[in-house]
Design an enzyme around this catalytic site. Structure first.
Site, short mmCIF file in Angstrom:
data_model
loop_
_atom_site.label_atom_id
_atom_site.label_comp_id
_atom_site.label_asym_id
_atom_site.label_seq_id
_atom_site.Cartn_x
_atom_site.Cartn_y
_atom_site.Cartn_z
N HIS A 86 0.75 -1.28 0.08
CA HIS A 86 -0.06 0.11 -0.22
C HIS A 86 0.79 1.35 0.03
O HIS A 86 0.42 2.06 0.72
CB HIS A 86 -1.26 0.03 1.17
CG HIS A 86 -2.03 -1.06 1.18
ND1 HIS A 86 -3.27 -1.07 0.80
CD2 HIS A 86 -1.97 -2.23 1.74
CE1 HIS A 86 -3.99 -1.98 0.93
NE2 HIS A 86 -3.06 -3.14 1.39
N ASN A 159 -10.26 -2.92 2.77
CA ASN A 159 -9.87 -2.64 1.27
C ASN A 159 -11.26 -2.73 0.47
O ASN A 159 -12.46 -2.51 0.96
CB ASN A 159 -9.51 -4.12 0.74
CG ASN A 159 -7.99 -4.43 1.11
OD1 ASN A 159 -7.32 -3.59 1.24
ND2 ASN A 159 -7.57 -5.71 0.73
FE1 HDE Z 1 -2.64 -5.01 5.53
N1 HDE Z 1 -0.69 -3.98 5.81
N2 HDE Z 1 -1.85 -6.74 6.03
N3 HDE Z 1 -4.15 -5.81 4.72
N4 HDE Z 1 -3.14 -3.13 5.01
C1 HDE Z 1 -0.21 -2.88 5.92
O1 HDE Z 1 0.93 -1.61 7.37
C2 HDE Z 1 -0.73 -7.00 6.82
C3 HDE Z 1 -4.31 -7.01 5.03
C4 HDE Z 1 -4.41 -2.66 4.53
O2 HDE Z 1 -3.22 3.28 4.04
C5 HDE Z 1 1.10 -2.43 6.39
O3 HDE Z 1 1.15 0.77 7.65
C6 HDE Z 1 -0.70 -8.32 7.07
C7 HDE Z 1 -5.91 -7.23 4.67
C8 HDE Z 1 -4.38 -1.38 4.26
O4 HDE Z 1 -1.63 3.43 5.44
C9 HDE Z 1 1.31 -3.88 6.95
C10 HDE Z 1 -1.92 -8.81 6.33
C11 HDE Z 1 -6.43 -5.86 4.45
C12 HDE Z 1 -3.08 -0.78 4.36
C13 HDE Z 1 0.38 -4.67 6.73
C14 HDE Z 1 -2.30 -7.90 5.58
C15 HDE Z 1 -5.54 -5.13 4.63
C16 HDE Z 1 -2.25 -1.94 4.85
C17 HDE Z 1 2.00 -1.85 5.50
C18 HDE Z 1 -2.25 -10.31 6.30
C19 HDE Z 1 -7.71 -5.72 4.16
C20 HDE Z 1 -2.70 0.69 4.07
C21 HDE Z 1 2.00 -0.36 5.95
C22 HDE Z 1 -2.82 -10.92 7.52
C23 HDE Z 1 -8.89 -5.80 5.12
C24 HDE Z 1 -2.93 1.59 5.18
C25 HDE Z 1 1.27 -0.24 7.10
C26 HDE Z 1 -2.58 2.89 4.90
C27 HDE Z 1 -0.92 -1.72 5.26
C28 HDE Z 1 0.34 -6.26 6.96
C29 HDE Z 1 -3.64 -8.12 5.01
C30 HDE Z 1 -5.66 -3.81 4.42
C31 HDE Z 1 2.66 -4.63 6.64
C32 HDE Z 1 0.35 -9.07 7.87
C33 HDE Z 1 -6.86 -8.55 4.84
C34 HDE Z 1 -5.45 -0.75 3.62
O5 HDE Z 1 1.50 -3.67 8.30
#
Ligand code: HDE
Length: 703
Positions: A86, A159
């Site tokens: 992201h 999302n």
């Molecule tokens: Fe994320 N995800 N994600 N994700 N995600 C990040 O956090 C992670 C997942 C989502 O505008 C990171 O600050 C893991 C699902 C958004 O700043 C990180 C898993 C969904 C954003 C991270 C998921 C998301 C992130 C990277 C698997 C939808 C951007 C930068 C379990 C429900 C937020 C940060 C923004 C960002 C980890 C899966 C949505 C690395 C481990 C499912 C919208 O922490």
């Protein structure tokens, strides 16, 4: 005597004038009477920002030049690591307004009082590309909402797609490694169309439902303003009696759903890589504030037990036809950040930010995320004090004993920084007001295992596919064919088709044929046979949930010298009245002279404003300009593309030679509307509410 270090001749430009924007957006030069004095970060006024301090005019620069050193030091440290996923995003401020009390379900303060307004910040994003990548990559869009509630920040980090690729967070690094650029060659950028991604996916059948969504037009939205948002996981609401109700969060755009076509996306990425950013910026600056309704799917354990899938499995959804979501509030975005970096780049969303009354389920993806987000902020923002950055700080009173570390901006005052203490000083915990976890009973052996209830990987993928209208189904087949055509390893292509056979045979055959497979593969081994009895759910289609009015959309108006002034005036007035916007495209960006001699201001020249940037187009050239226009390939493409993308086209009779040169004069259909004068404008505006003429698609083969 030493000369002054700053002489007028040293300076490139001496600014004694500045530009300000007038009411109509026009720029004026004014004298800089009230301009503040430039200072160092320490607040010291700066005398010369054009020349570093030297020994003599041609001598070495001295170490003593603290202003120079501070400026360069700070510049050297301007970049912070971009988000690992992201990375490319765009945000805006706004508010959430509660419709009515939800005290029955939750003790969350934000849901206690009807009409309560809570400040909000939202960041939309793509997932795979880096910060500088294009807006219209085929990708999931992040839809992260931070609500600054009276009992702490609540982040719904969602999302625009309600399901996910994987069921357990331990697979996330593999998924993300596979989709990002391949490590030896460092390409492709912001693209899932490559071997590594499809290799991983074809070996991960649980991803098939999500694959249907990302191959659909959901992954190429027209604008953030026309997207749904989803919390994805099952969460809990917990009331004052500590009773729990399961909940899924849905954001519904007021303007309806809309996506672009793949062929448009490819062209938009070239014509305006910032298409989504610009769209949000322009709408908010124009006072057209995007709005979403928060709707909840609420259910209990008995209801959950009726399904043969698991509500803890993030690759599944509960169709809205089975459990209607209830509207509980609205989110309005009404202000752009003052500074992109300070706010949008530094905002730190964390799934574990929940106020009392909102709680987690055991979804193993959510459990893993609750660890990841805190960890990632420390790396990106450089230390534990990222909550001191204004965009991340709570807007309610807060008191704690955490202290020191990098960039500590506000340690607590006084002698006592621990508790319990004998001085009756500082904050104490409150069992009544504080966060209480829902006391779910947990038992069982400690083991690494996936529940049997997570084993059906194809039934909802099939349900999604059959819920799409024929054009949307065609787009899914075309997207799969395109993506897999970029995969160089034939066995991966075949393996993917072997999964599609469990989803829809027609789809599998179409993709197999498109890829030129010599023979169809056998269906993949499936843990559970696909259920064929899950009916179509229209809520899953974009076209079924599209708009019926032009509000919030943009019309592209092609003009030349001699354009009918009365018609143009009537058209632009009608567009404004409909709550829509327009851009004028002319052979030269300096504008054109209308039939009454007035100047028509243009926003684009034809080569810079292709029709892919607009939801519908109106062609108002004059006869006199036609000879020149038909020779311009950008003008012919403007018209041919609008037609090929099934758009509505309004045209004056004088535009016919251009329609002929674009090769469409003989194919005009009811979505090509003749504009003989101002009297035809109302009908045109009514017609373009439908946005696209899907009946044209089989003829133009938009995919
Ligand atoms: Fe994320 N995800 N994600 N994700 N995600 C990040 O956090 C992670 C997942 C989502 O505008 C990171 O600050 C893991 C699902 C958004 O700043 C990180 C898993 C969904 C954003 C991270 C998921 C998301 C992130 C990277 C698997 C939808 C951007 C930068 C379990 C429900 C937020 C940060 C923004 C960002 C980890 C899966 C949505 C690395 C481990 C499912 C919208 O922490």
């Amino acid at each position: 005597m030493a000369k002054s270090s700053s002489r007028p001749s040293d300076q490139a430009v001496i600014h004694d004038q500045k530009l300000v924007r007038g009411d109509g957006g026009e720029l004026h030069q004014v004298a800089q009477g009230s301009t503040p004095v430039l200072t160092t970060a320490q607040g010291g006024p700066v005398a010369d920002d054009q020349n570093s301090l030297k020994i003599g005019a041609r001598g070495p620069t001295v170490l003593e030049d603290f202003h120079f050193r501070e400026k360069i030091f700070h510049f050297d440290h301007e970049r912070i690591p971009e988000r690992v996923v992201h990375a490319r995003g765009y945000g805006a401020h706004g508010y959430f307004e509660t419709f009515e009390s939800l005290a029955k379900y939750t003790r969350a303060d934000i849901f206690q009082r009807a009409g309560e307004k809570t400040p909000a910040f939202v960041r939309f994003s793509t997932v795979a590309g880096s910060k500088g990548s294009v807006d219209l990559a085929r990708d999931v869009r992040g839809f992260a909402v931070k609500l600054y509630t009276q009992e702490g920040n609540w982040d719904i980090v969602g999302n625009n797609i309600p399901v996910f690729f994987i069921q357990d967070a331990i697979k996330f690094p593999d998924l993300v490694h596979s989709v990002k650029e391949e490590p030896d060659r460092a390409f492709p950028q912001a693209q899932s169309a490559h071997d590594n991604f499809w290799d991983f996916i074809s070996l991960t059948p649980e991803s098939m439902h999500m694959i249907m969504w990302v191959m659909s037009d959901r992954a190429i939205p027209r604008s953030f303003r026309f997207m749904e948002g989803f919390g994805v996981h099952t969460f809990r609401m917990v009331n004052a009696k500590d009773e729990s109700t399961f909940v899924k969060f849905h954001w519904k755009p007021k303007l309806g759903l809309q996506s672009v076509a793949w062929n448009e996306a490819v062209k938009i990425n070239g014509a305006d890589p910032d298409f989504h950013r610009r769209d949000l910026w322009q709408s908010i600056q124009a006072g057209n504030f995007p709005e979403w309704e928060l709707q909840l799917q609420l259910f209990d354990q008995d209801f959950a037990d009726h399904f043969d899938f698991d509500v803890l499995d993030a690759t599944k959804l509960i169709p809205e036809e089975i459990l209607a979501p209830i509207p509980v509030g609205r989110l309005v975005l009404d202000r752009m950040p003052d500074n992109f970096f300070a706010e949008t780049e530094q905002v730190a969303f964390m799934t574990q930010n929940v106020p009392p009354g909102i709680d987690f389920s055991n979804d193993p993806l959510l459990q893993g995320r609750n660890f990841s987000y805190l960890d990632t902020q420390i790396k990106r923002l450089g230390g534990p004090n990222f909550t001191h950055i204004p965009i991340n700080a709570p807007k309610c009173p807060f008191h704690h004993f955490q202290q020191d570390g990098h960039m500590a901006i506000r340690n607590s005052a006084g002698r006592v920084n621990y508790q319990p203490n004998s001085f009756n000083d500082g904050p104490r915990e409150s069992p009544q007001r504080g966060f209480r976890s829902f006391a779910e009973t947990e038992q069982g052996p400690k083991q690494r295992i996936r529940a049997e209830s997570f084993a059906d990987h194809y039934s909802q993928a099939r349900q999604f596919f059959i819920s799409q209208t024929p054009p949307e189904q065609g787009h899914i087949a075309a997207a799969l064919t395109f993506e897999l055509s970029k995969v160089q390893t034939p066995v991966i292509r075949e393996r993917m088709v072997s999964h599609l056979l469990h989803i829809d045979e027609g789809l599998a055959n179409k993709v197999g044929d498109g890829l030129g497979l010599k023979a169809m593969p056998k269906p993949a081994d499936a843990a559970i046979a696909t259920r064929r009895d899950l009916g179509a759910a229209p809520s899953l289609s974009i076209v079924e949930n599209g708009p019926h009015r032009f509000e919030g959309r943009k019309l592209g108006i092609l003009v030349t010298d001699g354009t009918d002034a009365a018609l143009l005036k009537a058209l632009t007035a009608a567009v404004a009245k409909a709550g829509a916007s327009f851009e004028v495209i002319a052979p030269k960006v300096g504008g054109a002279k209308a039939s009454d001699g007035s100047l028509i201001e243009a926003q684009q020249m034809i080569g810079g404003g292709p029709s892919v940037l607009y939801d519908a187009v109106a062609l108002l050239p004059s006869q006199a300009a036609m000879a020149g226009l038909v020779k311009e390939s950008s003008a012919r493409d403007f018209v041919a593309d609008a037609f090929a993308h099934c758009k509505f086209i309004g045209y004056v009779e004088d535009a016919m030679p251009l329609l002929e040169k674009a090769g469409i004069a003989d194919s005009l259909d009811e979505a090509c509307v003749a504009l003989s004068g101002p009297k035809d404008v109302a009908a045109f505006l009514q017609a373009i509410g439908a946005l696209r003429q899907w009946a044209r698609e089989p003829k133009v083969n938009m995919s």
